[in-house]
Motif scaffolding. Structure first.
Motif, mmCIF file in Angstrom:
data_model
loop_
_atom_site.group_PDB
_atom_site.id
_atom_site.type_symbol
_atom_site.label_atom_id
_atom_site.label_comp_id
_atom_site.label_asym_id
_atom_site.label_seq_id
_atom_site.Cartn_x
_atom_site.Cartn_y
_atom_site.Cartn_z
ATOM 1 N N LEU A 210 65.189 12.055 72.510
ATOM 2 C CA LEU A 210 66.455 11.513 72.012
ATOM 3 C C LEU A 210 66.290 10.986 70.590
ATOM 4 O O LEU A 210 67.151 11.208 69.727
ATOM 5 N N ASP A 211 65.188 10.299 70.346
ATOM 6 C CA ASP A 211 64.930 9.760 69.007
ATOM 7 C C ASP A 211 64.757 10.870 67.972
ATOM 8 O O ASP A 211 65.033 10.665 66.779
ATOM 9 N N LEU A 212 64.297 12.045 68.428
ATOM 10 C CA LEU A 212 64.124 13.188 67.534
ATOM 11 C C LEU A 212 65.436 13.933 67.294
ATOM 12 O O LEU A 212 65.470 14.913 66.542
ATOM 13 N N GLY A 213 66.508 13.479 67.952
ATOM 14 C CA GLY A 213 67.825 14.055 67.706
ATOM 15 C C GLY A 213 68.288 15.093 68.705
ATOM 16 O O GLY A 213 69.352 15.701 68.513
ATOM 17 N N PHE A 214 67.530 15.310 69.780
ATOM 18 C CA PHE A 214 67.985 16.238 70.820
ATOM 19 C C PHE A 214 69.051 15.542 71.662
ATOM 20 O O PHE A 214 69.018 14.325 71.858
ATOM 21 N N HIS A 215 69.987 16.330 72.167
ATOM 22 C CA HIS A 215 71.163 15.727 72.806
ATOM 23 C C HIS A 215 71.068 15.783 74.329
ATOM 24 O O HIS A 215 70.799 14.767 74.964
#
Length: 286
Positions: A210-215
């Motif tokens: 999540l922190d890496l931007g995956f949804h």
């Protein structure tokens, strides 16, 4: 999701029917996880009943801290009475062995606690946020809902997940495009022991993604192997060398020996793919 269509007249009418149904309950305690469905249900209940509604959130090692914090912040911002109940599933007899009715054991214990809180606060009914789409998967927790007389307003009125997102966007709810979430225990294959350590491994792994931007994602645990489910549209991003290397290194650090990407991608209830047709049929009748 970056855009969402506006609700049509039929959907707006359905929302009015939902509020009418909630008003008929007179007062209600909503099982609130801060997810898409329960946030929408709680908002509608607040509109329909005003101060005759409260939220109850379960706190446990299978419920990430970020979700609890979001629940606390939302209720505070909306002026909704909110109680947090300790619901440690690992203490329920048989739960840690991860039987196929694991969700039933958990939900039965949880809703008994919520019912008591509702009674103590003068709330006539308890409601939960399952929607119409939940009827098509293996959901033994719905058996507990039925046995304990818990109301399911979104299923009762016939809201699908997509309709809930459309209305949530229209109403300005922050969860309209939030990723779907299920308790961390759902990341384990049936029969594999659930431990606090393994739950923490899954939680930290999903938080990293999540922190890496995956949804929309899941990290399923199979012994010492992590099976990552992502939206296929995000596969290219995942395969960038710096991202792939970071995910691998961090998950190894968290305790996994092997790290894999599921080529089919994210889907709800993938652990139920091992169940027989008869088991699925039996469950969806409850």
């Amino acid at each position: 999701m970056s855009t969402m269509q506006k609700p049509n007249e039929m959907l707006l009418d359905k929302y009015e029917k939902l509020k009418g149904y909630l008003r008929s309950l007179e007062s209600v305690a909503v099982a609130f996880s801060s997810g898409v469905d329960s946030t929408f249900l709680l908002y509608a209940a607040k509109e329909a009943l005003g101060d005759k509604v409260m939220a109850v959130t379960a706190s446990s090692c299978s419920f990430p801290k970020r979700e609890l914090n979001e629940a606390l912040e939302y209720c505070k911002s909306q002026g909704i009475k909110h109680e947090v109940v300790e619901s440690e599933e690992l203490k329920i007899e048989g739960f840690s062995h991860n039987p196929k009715n694991r969700c039933y054991l958990c939900k039965h214990e949880l809703f008994e606690k919520i019912r008591k809180i509702a009674d103590d606060n003068g709330m006539k009914e308890v409601a939960e946020g399952s929607n119409l789409d939940d009827n098509g998967d293996y959901r033994p927790g719905l058996q507990a809902v039925a046995e304990l007389g818990v109301k399911s307003p979104l299923r009762e009125i016939g809201f699908s997940k997509e309709q809930i997102r459309i209305m949530s966007n229209y109403l300005g709810l922050p969860t309209w495009d939030k990723q779907s979430f299920a308790c961390l225990s759902s990341r384990f294959p049936y029969g594999e022991e659930i431990t606090e350590k393994k739950l923490s491994m899954v939680d930290k792994s999903e938080q990293l993604l999540l922190d890496l931007g995956f949804h929309q994602l899941r990290v399923r645990i199979h012994g010492d192997m992590a099976r990552i489910e992502l939206d296929p549209a995000e596969f290219d991003k995942f395969m960038q060398e710096d991202v792939r290397t970071k995910v691998y290194d961090k998950l190894k650090e968290f305790g996994f020996t092997y790290v894999t990407l599921d080529l089919k991608g994210y889907r709800t209830g993938s652990m139920n793919e091992t169940l027989s047709a008869d088991e699925l049929k039996s469950a969806t009748r409850n």
